[in-house]
Design a protein around this motif. Structure first.
Motif, PDB file in Angstrom:
ATOM      1  N   ASN A 131       0.829  -1.196   0.000  1.00 43.38           N
ATOM      2  CA  ASN A 131       0.000   0.000   0.000  1.00 43.38           C
ATOM      3  C   ASN A 131       0.872   1.257   0.000  1.00 43.38           C
ATOM      4  OD1 ASN A 131       1.023   0.016   2.613  1.00 43.38           O
ATOM      5  ND2 ASN A 131      -0.878  -0.743   3.525  1.00 43.38           N
ATOM      6  N   PHE A 132       0.244   2.402   0.198  1.00 42.05           N
ATOM      7  CA  PHE A 132       0.975   3.665   0.174  1.00 42.05           C
ATOM      8  C   PHE A 132       2.056   3.711   1.250  1.00 42.05           C
ATOM      9  CE2 PHE A 132       1.363   7.905   2.146  1.00 42.05           C
ATOM     10  CZ  PHE A 132       1.994   8.574   1.105  1.00 42.05           C
ATOM     11  N   ILE A 133       1.753   3.198   2.440  1.00 33.35           N
ATOM     12  CA  ILE A 133       2.714   3.244   3.543  1.00 33.35           C
ATOM     13  C   ILE A 133       3.959   2.438   3.211  1.00 33.35           C
ATOM     14  CG2 ILE A 133       3.075   2.713   5.986  1.00 33.35           C
ATOM     15  CD1 ILE A 133      -0.014   2.962   6.314  1.00 33.35           C
ATOM     16  N   THR A 134       3.759   1.195   2.793  1.00 35.79           N
ATOM     17  CA  THR A 134       4.899   0.323   2.486  1.00 35.79           C
ATOM     18  C   THR A 134       5.726   0.874   1.343  1.00 35.79           C
ATOM     19  OG1 THR A 134       3.755  -1.656   3.284  1.00 35.79           O
ATOM     20  CG2 THR A 134       5.569  -1.992   1.740  1.00 35.79           C
ATOM     21  N   THR A 135       5.076   1.265   0.250  1.00 32.30           N
ATOM     22  CA  THR A 135       5.824   1.761  -0.901  1.00 32.30           C
ATOM     23  C   THR A 135       6.551   3.063  -0.579  1.00 32.30           C
ATOM     24  OG1 THR A 135       3.775   2.771  -1.745  1.00 32.30           O
ATOM     25  CG2 THR A 135       4.401   0.627  -2.626  1.00 32.30           C
ATOM     26  N   SER A 136       5.983   3.875   0.298  1.00 30.67           N
ATOM     27  CA  SER A 136       6.657   5.113   0.697  1.00 30.67           C
ATOM     28  C   SER A 136       7.977   4.813   1.399  1.00 30.67           C
ATOM     29  CB  SER A 136       5.756   5.943   1.612  1.00 30.67           C
ATOM     30  OG  SER A 136       4.627   6.419   0.925  1.00 30.67           O
ATOM     31  N   PHE A 137       7.963   3.842   2.303  1.00 30.30           N
ATOM     32  CA  PHE A 137       9.190   3.494   3.011  1.00 30.30           C
ATOM     33  C   PHE A 137      10.195   2.815   2.090  1.00 30.30           C
ATOM     34  CE2 PHE A 137       6.672   4.257   6.856  1.00 30.30           C
ATOM     35  CZ  PHE A 137       7.612   4.925   7.636  1.00 30.30           C
ATOM     36  N   LYS A 160       4.687 -10.079  -7.615  1.00 32.00           N
ATOM     37  CA  LYS A 160       4.061  -8.757  -7.481  1.00 32.00           C
ATOM     38  C   LYS A 160       4.983  -7.801  -6.731  1.00 32.00           C
ATOM     39  CE  LYS A 160      -0.621 -10.683  -7.407  1.00 32.00           C
ATOM     40  NZ  LYS A 160      -1.861 -10.841  -6.596  1.00 32.00           N
ATOM     41  N   LEU A 161       5.635  -8.320  -5.678  1.00 27.88           N
ATOM     42  CA  LEU A 161       6.560  -7.496  -4.917  1.00 27.88           C
ATOM     43  C   LEU A 161       7.725  -7.053  -5.788  1.00 27.88           C
ATOM     44  CD1 LEU A 161       7.674  -6.236  -2.329  1.00 27.88           C
ATOM     45  CD2 LEU A 161       8.616  -8.481  -1.727  1.00 27.88           C
ATOM     46  N   PHE A 162       8.280  -7.975  -6.568  1.00 26.71           N
ATOM     47  CA  PHE A 162       9.412  -7.622  -7.419  1.00 26.71           C
ATOM     48  C   PHE A 162       9.011  -6.612  -8.496  1.00 26.71           C
ATOM     49  CE2 PHE A 162      11.252 -11.776  -5.962  1.00 26.71           C
ATOM     50  CZ  PHE A 162      12.354 -11.231  -5.341  1.00 26.71           C
ATOM     51  N   SER A 163       7.782  -6.693  -8.968  1.00 30.65           N
ATOM     52  CA  SER A 163       7.310  -5.722  -9.957  1.00 30.65           C
ATOM     53  C   SER A 163       7.228  -4.329  -9.359  1.00 30.65           C
ATOM     54  CB  SER A 163       5.936  -6.145 -10.500  1.00 30.65           C
ATOM     55  OG  SER A 163       6.031  -7.369 -11.186  1.00 30.65           O
ATOM     56  N   VAL A 164       6.752  -4.244  -8.093  1.00 29.34           N
ATOM     57  CA  VAL A 164       6.700  -2.949  -7.413  1.00 29.34           C
ATOM     58  C   VAL A 164       8.110  -2.425  -7.170  1.00 29.34           C
ATOM     59  CG1 VAL A 164       6.061  -1.782  -5.264  1.00 29.34           C
ATOM     60  CG2 VAL A 164       4.450  -3.351  -6.355  1.00 29.34           C
ATOM     61  N   ILE A 165       9.017  -3.319  -6.766  1.00 35.47           N
ATOM     62  CA  ILE A 165      10.410  -2.916  -6.536  1.00 35.47           C
ATOM     63  C   ILE A 165      11.003  -2.341  -7.818  1.00 35.47           C
ATOM     64  CG2 ILE A 165      12.724  -3.752  -5.985  1.00 35.47           C
ATOM     65  CD1 ILE A 165      11.363  -5.875  -4.213  1.00 35.47           C
ATOM     66  N   LYS A 166      10.729  -3.002  -8.942  1.00 31.19           N
ATOM     67  CA  LYS A 166      11.252  -2.519 -10.222  1.00 31.19           C
ATOM     68  C   LYS A 166      10.727  -1.119 -10.528  1.00 31.19           C
ATOM     69  CE  LYS A 166      11.548  -3.697 -15.130  1.00 31.19           C
ATOM     70  NZ  LYS A 166      11.165  -4.667 -16.182  1.00 31.19           N
ATOM     71  N   THR A 167       9.445  -0.884 -10.248  1.00 28.66           N
ATOM     72  CA  THR A 167       8.858   0.437 -10.480  1.00 28.66           C
ATOM     73  C   THR A 167       9.508   1.495  -9.594  1.00 28.66           C
ATOM     74  OG1 THR A 167       6.722  -0.529 -11.084  1.00 28.66           O
ATOM     75  CG2 THR A 167       6.722   1.779 -10.398  1.00 28.66           C
ATOM     76  N   ILE A 168       9.713   1.147  -8.326  1.00 26.56           N
ATOM     77  CA  ILE A 168      10.321   2.096  -7.392  1.00 26.56           C
ATOM     78  C   ILE A 168      11.746   2.427  -7.795  1.00 26.56           C
ATOM     79  CG2 ILE A 168      11.154   2.343  -5.009  1.00 26.56           C
ATOM     80  CD1 ILE A 168       8.634   0.855  -4.112  1.00 26.56           C
ATOM     81  N   ILE A 169      12.507   1.410  -8.190  1.00 30.32           N
ATOM     82  CA  ILE A 169      13.889   1.654  -8.623  1.00 30.32           C
ATOM     83  C   ILE A 169      13.912   2.530  -9.874  1.00 30.32           C
ATOM     84  CG2 ILE A 169      15.948   0.538  -9.590  1.00 30.32           C
ATOM     85  CD1 ILE A 169      15.409  -1.828  -7.757  1.00 30.32           C
ATOM     86  N   GLY A 170      12.990   2.276 -10.792  1.00 29.77           N
ATOM     87  CA  GLY A 170      12.976   3.017 -12.049  1.00 29.77           C
ATOM     88  C   GLY A 170      12.517   4.452 -11.921  1.00 29.77           C
ATOM     89  N   SER A 171      11.628   4.725 -10.954  1.00 29.61           N
ATOM     90  CA  SER A 171      11.014   6.058 -10.908  1.00 29.61           C
ATOM     91  C   SER A 171      11.245   6.840  -9.628  1.00 29.61           C
ATOM     92  CB  SER A 171       9.497   5.919 -11.122  1.00 29.61           C
ATOM     93  OG  SER A 171       9.208   5.278 -12.343  1.00 29.61           O
ATOM     94  N   TYR A 172      11.564   6.156  -8.510  1.00 29.25           N
ATOM     95  CA  TYR A 172      11.582   6.856  -7.232  1.00 29.25           C
ATOM     96  C   TYR A 172      12.869   6.685  -6.431  1.00 29.25           C
ATOM     97  CZ  TYR A 172       6.583   7.007  -8.216  1.00 29.25           C
ATOM     98  OH  TYR A 172       5.371   7.206  -8.820  1.00 29.25           O
ATOM     99  N   ASN A 173      13.452   5.510  -6.475  1.00 34.61           N
ATOM    100  CA  ASN A 173      14.590   5.229  -5.592  1.00 34.61           C
ATOM    101  C   ASN A 173      15.594   4.325  -6.307  1.00 34.61           C
ATOM    102  OD1 ASN A 173      16.329   4.791  -3.480  1.00 34.61           O
ATOM    103  ND2 ASN A 173      14.883   3.700  -2.188  1.00 34.61           N
ATOM    104  N   PRO A 174      16.412   4.897  -7.185  1.00 32.52           N
ATOM    105  CA  PRO A 174      17.350   4.096  -7.983  1.00 32.52           C
ATOM    106  C   PRO A 174      18.424   3.401  -7.159  1.00 32.52           C
ATOM    107  CG  PRO A 174      17.759   6.446  -8.293  1.00 32.52           C
ATOM    108  CD  PRO A 174      16.472   6.336  -7.544  1.00 32.52           C
ATOM    109  N   LYS A 175      18.626   3.813  -5.910  1.00 31.36           N
ATOM    110  CA  LYS A 175      19.662   3.207  -5.069  1.00 31.36           C
ATOM    111  C   LYS A 175      19.174   1.957  -4.336  1.00 31.36           C
ATOM    112  CE  LYS A 175      18.641   5.860  -0.874  1.00 31.36           C
ATOM    113  NZ  LYS A 175      19.151   6.782   0.159  1.00 31.36           N
TER     114      LYS A 175
END
Length: 366
Positions: A131-137, A160-175
């Protein structure tokens, strides 16, 4: 330099909170200044370390308020070098503000950057949903640990988790990196558990921690006493394993050239796309529960000999069989509606000692 490690898995009951608490406490024992953030609205981490129910002046939701960060205070715990930022059900309010993965978490990022200067490690216990909380952290973390329960459906939905991780790395947190895959709730009495571990290691390679967390009744007891396992019984297997995990993480971060990731997120996603679901890596096991036909496994039923009742349940799932009975029966799927196939298992001392298969046809019953 401080490191922020999020512990997450969208599947509940995998030992996520237990790992967060005991890893954080173990890092503290090893003289690392550690902060444990309870980012799950259920507040299980908070309840496991704080014996009395009370309101908190500062809690996790305040990290989303930049005006409070300068005065924020963390709770002391019974563990040396470990502080806690507790949470309450108030945290769930963030899910009703219209924010989502594409919403702003700017204040959280700024606040985390400010408080991380006080600690060597910040461990974040995330909730069991993306959710928003988890993805924010996850957008603020340096790395993440993914606990995986040692069971047949260990990887169910993990793509599903790995897909979200890929999105976060690509758009929000590359590190963001994967600190490691942690196998939990291992039961050495189950032959099937060893097979699952072997397949997980083959698939994720050196992403898997060498430390494996065994089932340990002392860990459950420690949480009921509002203590980390290292403070409850430092000599038990659970305490030893979590200290081993903490050491493994510290050593990895001291010498990054020594530890190489087995697979990157891109390769994991690519493998998942080929297999549709990561659970397909278990196809090499004696019996595959997801198969439509059992005929091609009929030559492998002999591999059931020696398995415990728990192992058999992992293979075939729950049934109407009596756990105390020494004779079990399973209906196996077949092509066509005119015949049915049944598998009969005989047990002695809780182990499979014999099997038999029988066909019933429609005209046989008439």
């Amino acid at each position: 330099m401080s490191k922020i490690i999020a512990i997450t898995n969208q599947k509940g009951g995998v030992g996520k909170t237990t790992t967060s608490i005991n890893l954080a406490a173990s890092l503290g024992i090893l003289e690392k200044k550690t902060l444990l953030i309870d980012a799950d609205p259920q507040g299980n981490t908070t309840a496991s370390l704080i014996s009395s129910t009370r309101s908190f002046i500062f809690e996790t939701i305040d990290l989303f308020n930049y005006s409070k960060v300068e005065s924020i205070e963390f709770l002391d715990t019974d563990s040396p070098n470990l502080k806690l930022l507790p949470t309450s059900i108030n945290l769930i309010n963030l899910e009703f503000t219209g924010k989502n993965l594409y919403g702003s978490n700017f204040e959280l990022r700024k606040n985390i950057e400010i408080i991380k200067k006080q600690f060597d490690y910040i461990i974040i216990d995330c909730g069991p949903s993306l959710n928003f909380i988890t993805t924010s952290f996850l957008c603020c973390a340096d790395s993440l640990i993914i606990p995986i329960q040692c069971e047949f459906y260990a990887l169910n939905g993990l793509h599903k988790l790995f897909s979200v991780i890929k999105t976060i790395i690509g758009s929000y947190n590359p590190k963001l990196e994967i600190e490691g895959i942690l196998i939990t709730m291992y039961d050495k009495r189950l032959i099937f558990s060893r097979l699952i571990i072997d397949e997980i290691n083959k698939h994720f390679e050196t992403l898997v921690f060498k430390t494996i967390i065994d089932r340990n009744v002392k860990i459950s007891e420690s949480q009921s006493h509002s203590k980390a396992i290292i403070n409850y019984d430092a000599t038990c297997l659970g305490a030893i394993k979590y200290l081993s995990l903490a050491n493994e993480i510290i050593e990895k971060n001291l010498d990054m050239n020594k530890f190489k990731l087995g697979k990157g997120i891109e390769q994991i996603i690519d493998d998942n796309n080929k297999n549709d679901d990561l659970n397909s890596i278990f196809e090499k096991l004696p019996i595959n529960k997801s198969a439509n036909l059992y005929d091609k496994y009929s030559q492998n039923f002999d591999k059931l000999i020696g398995l415990s009742k728990q192992d058999v349940v992992y293979v075939f799932g729950d049934s109407f069989n009596d756990l105390h009975s020494n004779s079990w029966m399973f209906r196996l799927p077949e092509n066509g509606i005119l015949k049915k196939k049944f598998l009969y298992l005989s047990f002695e001392n809780n182990k499979v000692v014999a099997f038999n298969t029988t066909y019933f046809r429609k005209n046989d019953a008439e």
